[in-house]
Write a protein that holds these residues in place. Structure first.
Motif, PDB file in Angstrom:
ATOM      1  N   UNK A 152     -16.397  35.086 -47.885  1.00 20.77           N
ATOM      2  CA  UNK A 152     -16.316  34.553 -46.527  1.00 20.77           C
ATOM      3  C   UNK A 152     -14.902  34.142 -46.151  1.00 20.77           C
ATOM      4  N   UNK A 153     -14.060  33.931 -47.176  1.00 18.93           N
ATOM      5  CA  UNK A 153     -12.718  33.439 -46.916  1.00 18.93           C
ATOM      6  C   UNK A 153     -12.724  32.010 -46.414  1.00 18.93           C
ATOM      7  N   UNK A 154     -13.752  31.253 -46.792  1.00 16.48           N
ATOM      8  CA  UNK A 154     -13.885  29.867 -46.335  1.00 16.48           C
ATOM      9  C   UNK A 154     -14.674  29.067 -47.354  1.00 16.48           C
ATOM     10  N   UNK A 155     -14.671  27.764 -47.167  1.00 19.06           N
ATOM     11  CA  UNK A 155     -15.439  26.882 -48.041  1.00 19.06           C
ATOM     12  C   UNK A 155     -16.876  26.808 -47.565  1.00 19.06           C
ATOM     13  N   UNK A 156     -17.783  26.602 -48.520  1.00 22.41           N
ATOM     14  CA  UNK A 156     -19.176  26.394 -48.172  1.00 22.41           C
ATOM     15  C   UNK A 156     -19.725  25.295 -49.064  1.00 22.41           C
ATOM     16  N   UNK A 157     -20.803  24.687 -48.647  1.00 21.78           N
ATOM     17  CA  UNK A 157     -21.415  23.590 -49.385  1.00 21.78           C
ATOM     18  C   UNK A 157     -22.042  24.107 -50.671  1.00 21.78           C
ATOM     19  N   UNK A 158     -22.060  23.258 -51.703  1.00 18.53           N
ATOM     20  CA  UNK A 158     -22.750  23.595 -52.946  1.00 18.53           C
ATOM     21  C   UNK A 158     -24.250  23.375 -52.824  1.00 18.53           C
ATOM     22  N   UNK A 159     -24.681  22.593 -51.865  1.00 15.38           N
ATOM     23  CA  UNK A 159     -26.108  22.294 -51.709  1.00 15.38           C
ATOM     24  C   UNK A 159     -26.893  23.586 -51.558  1.00 15.38           C
ATOM     25  N   UNK A 171     -27.296  26.770 -60.952  1.00 20.87           N
ATOM     26  CA  UNK A 171     -27.352  27.698 -62.064  1.00 20.87           C
ATOM     27  C   UNK A 171     -28.353  27.296 -63.127  1.00 20.87           C
ATOM     28  N   UNK A 172     -28.707  26.002 -63.176  1.00 21.09           N
ATOM     29  CA  UNK A 172     -29.610  25.517 -64.210  1.00 21.09           C
ATOM     30  C   UNK A 172     -30.261  24.224 -63.734  1.00 21.09           C
ATOM     31  N   UNK A 173     -31.324  23.853 -64.420  1.00 19.75           N
ATOM     32  CA  UNK A 173     -32.032  22.611 -64.138  1.00 19.75           C
ATOM     33  C   UNK A 173     -32.089  21.827 -65.450  1.00 19.75           C
ATOM     34  N   UNK A 186     -23.662  14.665 -67.009  1.00 23.55           N
ATOM     35  CA  UNK A 186     -22.702  15.586 -67.636  1.00 23.55           C
ATOM     36  C   UNK A 186     -22.098  16.573 -66.630  1.00 23.55           C
ATOM     37  N   UNK A 187     -22.894  16.992 -65.643  1.00 23.97           N
ATOM     38  CA  UNK A 187     -22.436  17.845 -64.555  1.00 23.97           C
ATOM     39  C   UNK A 187     -22.999  17.265 -63.262  1.00 23.97           C
ATOM     40  N   UNK A 188     -22.228  17.272 -62.174  1.00 24.22           N
ATOM     41  CA  UNK A 188     -22.783  16.779 -60.912  1.00 24.22           C
ATOM     42  C   UNK A 188     -24.002  17.591 -60.484  1.00 24.22           C
ATOM     43  N   UNK A 189     -24.963  16.916 -59.928  1.00 22.98           N
ATOM     44  CA  UNK A 189     -26.172  17.589 -59.431  1.00 22.98           C
ATOM     45  C   UNK A 189     -25.965  18.012 -57.982  1.00 22.98           C
ATOM     46  N   UNK A 190     -26.456  19.199 -57.640  1.00 18.22           N
ATOM     47  CA  UNK A 190     -26.429  19.647 -56.254  1.00 18.22           C
ATOM     48  C   UNK A 190     -27.781  19.386 -55.587  1.00 18.22           C
ATOM     49  N   UNK A 215     -37.376   3.536 -60.686  1.00 17.65           N
ATOM     50  CA  UNK A 215     -38.724   3.560 -61.243  1.00 17.65           C
ATOM     51  C   UNK A 215     -39.308   4.970 -61.208  1.00 17.65           C
ATOM     52  N   UNK A 216     -38.665   5.872 -60.488  1.00 14.77           N
ATOM     53  CA  UNK A 216     -39.101   7.274 -60.456  1.00 14.77           C
ATOM     54  C   UNK A 216     -38.925   7.877 -61.845  1.00 14.77           C
ATOM     55  N   UNK A 217     -39.715   8.907 -62.150  1.00 14.04           N
ATOM     56  CA  UNK A 217     -39.655   9.516 -63.484  1.00 14.04           C
ATOM     57  C   UNK A 217     -39.756  11.031 -63.363  1.00 14.04           C
ATOM     58  N   UNK A 218     -39.467  11.688 -64.490  1.00 13.76           N
ATOM     59  CA  UNK A 218     -39.508  13.146 -64.491  1.00 13.76           C
ATOM     60  C   UNK A 218     -38.406  13.719 -63.612  1.00 13.76           C
ATOM     61  N   UNK A 219     -37.222  13.125 -63.701  1.00 12.28           N
ATOM     62  CA  UNK A 219     -36.097  13.521 -62.837  1.00 12.28           C
ATOM     63  C   UNK A 219     -35.344  14.690 -63.480  1.00 12.28           C
ATOM     64  N   UNK A 220     -35.089  15.692 -62.677  1.00 10.67           N
ATOM     65  CA  UNK A 220     -34.313  16.848 -63.124  1.00 10.67           C
ATOM     66  C   UNK A 220     -33.166  17.058 -62.139  1.00 10.67           C
ATOM     67  N   UNK A 221     -32.034  17.512 -62.663  1.00 11.35           N
ATOM     68  CA  UNK A 221     -30.870  17.806 -61.836  1.00 11.35           C
ATOM     69  C   UNK A 221     -30.655  19.306 -61.781  1.00 11.35           C
ATOM     70  N   UNK A 222     -30.460  19.819 -60.581  1.00 13.53           N
ATOM     71  CA  UNK A 222     -30.035  21.205 -60.397  1.00 13.53           C
ATOM     72  C   UNK A 222     -28.508  21.176 -60.486  1.00 13.53           C
ATOM     73  N   UNK A 223     -27.952  21.948 -61.420  1.00 10.51           N
ATOM     74  CA  UNK A 223     -26.496  21.949 -61.614  1.00 10.51           C
ATOM     75  C   UNK A 223     -25.946  23.364 -61.514  1.00 10.51           C
ATOM     76  N   UNK A 224     -24.648  23.437 -61.270  1.00  7.78           N
ATOM     77  CA  UNK A 224     -23.989  24.749 -61.167  1.00  7.78           C
ATOM     78  C   UNK A 224     -23.519  25.178 -62.539  1.00  7.78           C
TER      79      UNK A 224
END
Length: 90
Positions: free
Chosen positions: A8-15, A19-21, A33-37, A81-90
């Motif tokens: 695109x020749x431009x920046x775009x959001x990571x949201x 690449x992994x959960x 360990x890696x920022x979550x998107x 108090x939430x549980x079963x949390x997963x992060x989507x990471x790049x």
């Protein structure tokens, strides 16, 4: 956080792109360990996070099986108090 997209020749959001959960272990003193998107929460409750570009934590109430499209660098143990949390990471 934005990434540069050569096609695109431009920046775009990571949201929305990932690449992994990975499992999240809430921790008051350490960033992920890696920022979550995006976060997935299996069991709803209170969720205390530090946004990637933030300087103070944010507390929210989330229902079971939530997908949250936000960039996060830390999930706090205190107040979460939430549980079963997963992060989507790049």
């Amino acid at each position: 956080m934005d990434i540069f997209d050569e096609t695109l020749g431009a920046s775009r959001s990571r949201a929305g792109t990932f690449g992994d959960m990975v499992d999240v272990v809430p921790n008051d003193a350490q960033d992920l360990p890696q920022p979550a998107v995006k976060l997935y929460v299996e069991t709803g409750g209170a969720l205390v996070v530090m946004p990637l570009s933030g300087t103070s934590e944010v507390t929210m109430q989330v229902p079971d099986f939530s997908e949250l499209s936000l960039n996060v660098r830390r999930v706090y143990a205190s107040g979460t108090t939430a549980a079963g949390i997963k992060a989507y990471v790049i």
